[in-house]
Design a protein around this motif. Structure first.
Motif, PDB file in Angstrom:
ATOM      1  N   ARG A 487       0.919  -1.186  -0.094  1.00  0.00           N
ATOM      2  CA  ARG A 487       0.254   0.173  -0.557  1.00  0.00           C
ATOM      3  C   ARG A 487       0.628   0.672   0.362  1.00  0.00           C
ATOM      4  N   LYS A 520      -6.450   2.984   1.846  1.00  0.00           N
ATOM      5  CA  LYS A 520      -6.838   1.359   2.223  1.00  0.00           C
ATOM      6  C   LYS A 520      -7.727   0.368   1.379  1.00  0.00           C
ATOM      7  N   LEU A 563     -12.680  -2.020   6.164  1.00  0.00           N
ATOM      8  CA  LEU A 563     -11.748  -1.664   6.181  1.00  0.00           C
ATOM      9  C   LEU A 563     -11.122  -3.336   6.016  1.00  0.00           C
ATOM     10  N   GLN A 567      -6.070  -2.498   9.246  1.00  0.00           N
ATOM     11  CA  GLN A 567      -5.059  -1.548   8.575  1.00  0.00           C
ATOM     12  C   GLN A 567      -5.878  -0.352   9.932  1.00  0.00           C
TER      13      GLN A 567
END
Lengths: 567, 97
Positions: A487, A520, A563, A567
């Motif tokens: 990410r 995210k 999510l 995270q």
């Protein structure tokens, strides 16, 4: 013309009639484009004349206005709240001649994904304009480009038309549904989808119905949808559920797992019969897999796909072509139509540019870069390449009404501007005046996907002011990520690209006003859940737009609750 | 995930144990559909530890399916799952006992 009209089906005859009438309208449109201000001024004068005795017309002295300049001096620029009181009296108390003298037979439910939908009056005059351009002119464009080979049905129509009736007897529902219902009895003659999918009970799984009845019919020539994302969604559903769909087609059944009220199921079961040959043909196609585009093999006569594919929908068109449609179809991009009326219309197939229609309403434009009503101009003063907000005076009782849509002037046809929808003005990230639009966010993401080699199902972005410095957060639903891609790497590249697609953001990032954006991941099926939930709460599927910018807390809470873990 | 079925009068009670996520949600979906629950459904979530988007889609679908079959309600929701239901607006959609 080598076609015998008497041998056409009723729908083929209607298409032929629309072609002939549409040709004349298209010729008139071409004529108007040479002197659009003359026709547009005539429209304004007619609206003022016809409405001089309404309450609104008397209040602002419509009877004494004889020029655009007088109109601009006397009548204020408005927003929806300026009409809400009148509309309440019209719909709840049946009052007339308040803002319009025309008969208002329909109120359009504006597309608010989470907020309260508005009731936008749509007069019979406005409906006639919509029909003239949406049906006649577009049929003419298709015939001029493709000949008459496609004019016989069937058509896959994915526009649903859930309607309710208001206290005053007017219908209430999405404008796209109202346009479709204008076809009346002809609808069932040309649509693959059954009536139960067109005017659906909220508890009915229309995705199944559209897909199943479309698959049954090999002879389909065209797909019509409001947003191109709907066609992509149906094809994704077919890819996922083809075994069940093919079995149902083979046996003439409707799988028990498909949600619908019992009476709807009984009605549909009476309409289906076993189709073993078609099922075998489909099975052979699907068993070869979905690596090559399947639409041309499922429907070998298909030639046209009609659906909005500009602005936030461009990426859905790309994915539809890459995965399912291939490059062989022709596309008609319908231009900009809103609940308040028709603004632009295409002039040709496969062209995202559409022309401002001079006789649809009276137009003024506020440049988006200044946003200052003092800079308002008429269509003869527009500059190519610049973004404008339309201020509409229409045939349904709105005067100098700010649309809050940003359209770009992409060129000129004769003396009339071509415009393309860009984004909703209120739908941008704007923490410090940087005005990051959906277009900039999407372009940055697309560049990042290409350079790092990944794909997403969908995305959203929101402003995060909880820390110092400020930052943006992208939410992505991954569609397969390469091994080892983090990410952090995506966020770095995305931030770099966003600095390019919105230089104002780039400038402020360099100055440290913004920190690097964050990325995210949301869980699989989150965007499908968002759609399903909105539909279950009564939003028409044809009105659902992707929630690319999360500006309200309700939307933000929804996505942040979903999510990926950790995270 | 484990599904434990019991009866409460005519109503079917399903106690969901474990996680309802992308992997397990199709099992609950199939269970509800294949057992053709007809006189009301109660989902006991006292031992549900986690629910994902895929799990929520199954709850939404089951809720619709049961509209004409005696309705569906949800009970004994753990705090963490309840936070998700509240944040996603499901507490407005589902009947909570």
């Amino acid at each position: 013309m080598d076609i015998d009209p008497s041998k056409l089906t009723p729908m083929g005859q209607l298409n032929l009639k629309n072609y002939m009438e549409g040709k004349a309208v298209l010729e008139k449109l071409e004529e108007m484009t040479k002197d659009p201000m003359r026709y547009n001024t005539e429209v304004l004068m007619k609206i003022l004349r016809d409405n001089k005795d309404t309450e609104y017309g008397r209040k602002y002295g419509f009877a004494d206005i004889h020029s655009i300049e007088e109109y601009q001096k006397r009548v204020p620029i408005t927003m929806y709240d300026d009409y809400a009181g009148y509309i309440y009296q019209m719909t709840e108390e049946g009052k007339t001649d308040l803002i319009t003298s025309y008969h208002v037979g329909h109120y359009a439910k504006s597309s608010g994904t989470m907020g309260n939908p508005k009731r936008i009056p749509v007069s019979d005059e406005s409906v006639a304009i919509l029909d003239r351009y949406n049906q006649q002119v577009r049929t003419a464009i298709q015939c001029e480009a493709l000949g008459l080979g496609w004019i016989e049905p069937p058509v896959i129509n994915l526009i649903e038309a859930p309607m309710t009736t208001l206290k005053n007897g007017a219908t209430y529902g999405a404008i796209s549904g109202r346009i479709v219902l204008s076809l009346g009895e002809h609808l069932k003659l040309f649509m693959t989808s059954p009536q139960e999918a067109l005017v659906p009970d909220p508890k009915t799984n229309t995705r199944y119905l559209h897909a199943r009845f479309a698959l049954m019919n090999r002879d389909v020539t065209m797909v019509v949808c409001s947003y191109i994302s709907l066609t992509l969604e149906i094809m994704q559903y077919i890819e996922k559920e083809w075994r069940m769909l093919v079995r149902d087609i083979e046996e003439g059944t409707i799988d028990e797992s498909i949600k619908m009220p019992d009476e709807v199921r009984r009605s549909l079961e009476a309409k289906v019969e076993p189709m073993p040959e078609r099922a075998a043909e489909l099975r052979a196609i699907f068993e070869k897999g979905f690596d090559e585009p399947v639409m041309p093999r499922i429907w070998p006569n298909m030639v046209i796909i009609v659906g909005i594919s500009t602005g936030g929908f461009a990426d859905y068109l790309r994915r539809l072509k890459e995965k399912y449609a291939g490059e062989g179809f022709r596309y008609l991009f319908p231009g900009v139509t809103a609940s308040e009326g028709l603004f632009t219309n295409p002039l040709a197939m496969d062209d995202v540019n559409a022309i401002v229609v001079p006789d649809s309403m009276f137009y003024e434009f506020i440049p988006v870069d200044t946003g200052d009503p003092a800079d308002i101009v008429t269509m003869d003063k527009l500059e190519v390449g610049r973004l404008y907000e339309i201020v509409a005076t229409n045939f349904s009782g709105f005067y100098r009404y700010r649309m809050r849509d940003a359209l770009k002037v992409t060129g000129m046809h004769n003396s009339t501007p071509l415009m393309e929808f860009q984004y909703r003005i209120d739908q941008c990230l704007d923490m410090t005046g940087e005005k990051t639009t959906e277009v900039a966010l999407r372009e940055a993401l697309e560049r990042t996907e290409r350079s790092l080699g990944f794909d997403v199902i969908d995305f959203s972005a929101y402003p995060d002011a909880s820390g110092d410095p400020l930052r943006y957060v992208y939410l992505l639903e991954p569609d397969g990520m390469p091994e080892g891609l983090t990410r952090e790497e995506i966020a770095e590249e995305l931030n770099r690209n966003l600095c390019d697609t919105n230089p104002q953001y780039g400038y402020k990032f360099e100055k440290g006003i913004f920190g690097r954006l964050d990325v995210k991941y949301v869980q699989p099926e989150t965007y499908l859940l968002y759609r399903d939930l909105a539909i279950s709460k009564g939003t028409a599927s044809s009105q659902l737009k992707p929630p690319h910018i999360l500006n309200n807390e309700m939307q933000r809470r929804f996505f942040l609750a979903l999510l990926e873990e950790g995270q | 995930m484990e599904i434990i079925e019991s009866k409460e009068g005519n109503r079917t009670v399903l106690r969901i144990v474990g996680r309802l996520d992308t992997t397990t949600a199709p099992d609950l979906d199939s269970y509800i559909r294949s057992n053709q629950v007809a006189d009301g459904l109660v989902l006991d979530l006292s031992e549900l530890e986690y629910i994902s988007s895929a799990g929520l889609r199954v709850l939404l679908a089951a809720n619709k399916l049961m509209v004409n079959r005696g309705g569906m309600s949800v009970r004994n929701v753990q705090d963490m799952v309840m936070e998700v239901l509240e944040a996603t607006g499901f507490t407005d959609v589902l009947t909570m006992e």
